[in-house]
Design an enzyme around this catalytic site. Sequence first.
Site, PDB file in Angstrom:
ATOM      1  N   TYR A 135       0.839  -1.206   0.000  1.00 41.77           N
ATOM      2  CA  TYR A 135       0.000   0.000   0.000  1.00 41.77           C
ATOM      3  C   TYR A 135       0.872   1.254   0.000  1.00 41.77           C
ATOM      4  CZ  TYR A 135      -3.382   3.448   1.768  1.00 41.77           C
ATOM      5  OH  TYR A 135      -4.176   4.559   1.938  1.00 41.77           O
ATOM      6  N   LYS A 139       0.995   4.262  -2.889  1.00 39.77           N
ATOM      7  CA  LYS A 139       0.664   5.649  -2.578  1.00 39.77           C
ATOM      8  C   LYS A 139       1.834   6.598  -2.868  1.00 39.77           C
ATOM      9  CE  LYS A 139      -3.655   5.368  -1.457  1.00 39.77           C
ATOM     10  NZ  LYS A 139      -4.678   6.041  -2.293  1.00 39.77           N
TER      11      LYS A 139
END
Length: 237
Positions: A135, A139
Amino acid sequence: MALILVTGASSGLGYATANALAWEGHDVVVHARTPARVAVPTGGGRWAGVATGDLAETSEIPGVARQAAAFGRFDVVIHNAGTMHTPEAATVNTIAPYLLTALLDKPSKLIYLSSSMHRGGSTDLARLADGTASYSDSKLWVTALAMAVASRWEGTAVHAVDPGWVPTRMGGPGATDDLEAGHQTQVWLATHDDITPSTGGYWYHQHAQDPHSAAHDPKFQDRLLQALEERTGVRLD
């Protein structure tokens, strides 16, 4: 009033963002994974349109773009859809925003959802292809994508937003940030022009911050865009 697309708008921050913009009188097209996941706006209003498709499946993303494009050229596109799960994180959080950006007509404003966790992301773009991206990686990459588009697309204001750790389904009940504040920066960026910086900003609760240094690194941006082009077969103009 503006024509605005919000991805991942079936619940959480995406729904709150879309609902706030519709309440202000804007024409909001919402994206959801399936028609069954589309929730009606509060207050008795209606969406200007709906686009559906699973952004975790690269093959479905062009179809989402085609559905959205049928409503016309957007004034604002808010890339809100996201997931924390590997291996879908790279596809939903980075590849989908890249493809939708490349396939849709250039809007006046582009807003990409980042996260404070991007600062722990890796610049190892091999993870984009092999399915091991975290993740945080995804990002960092979408934040760098936002900065790359900001530096390349004159006439389009481009920003990345850290909405905070908020108690949505993805954030979980233990999240400590303010849920209401989680969507307000996106709405503010979408509806105001007197913003400094006017493009290329990284925002947290309407305050500009410095992202990971790689996000502003032209060499990393070039490598990222090349990796995304190779992964998707689509070039960003």
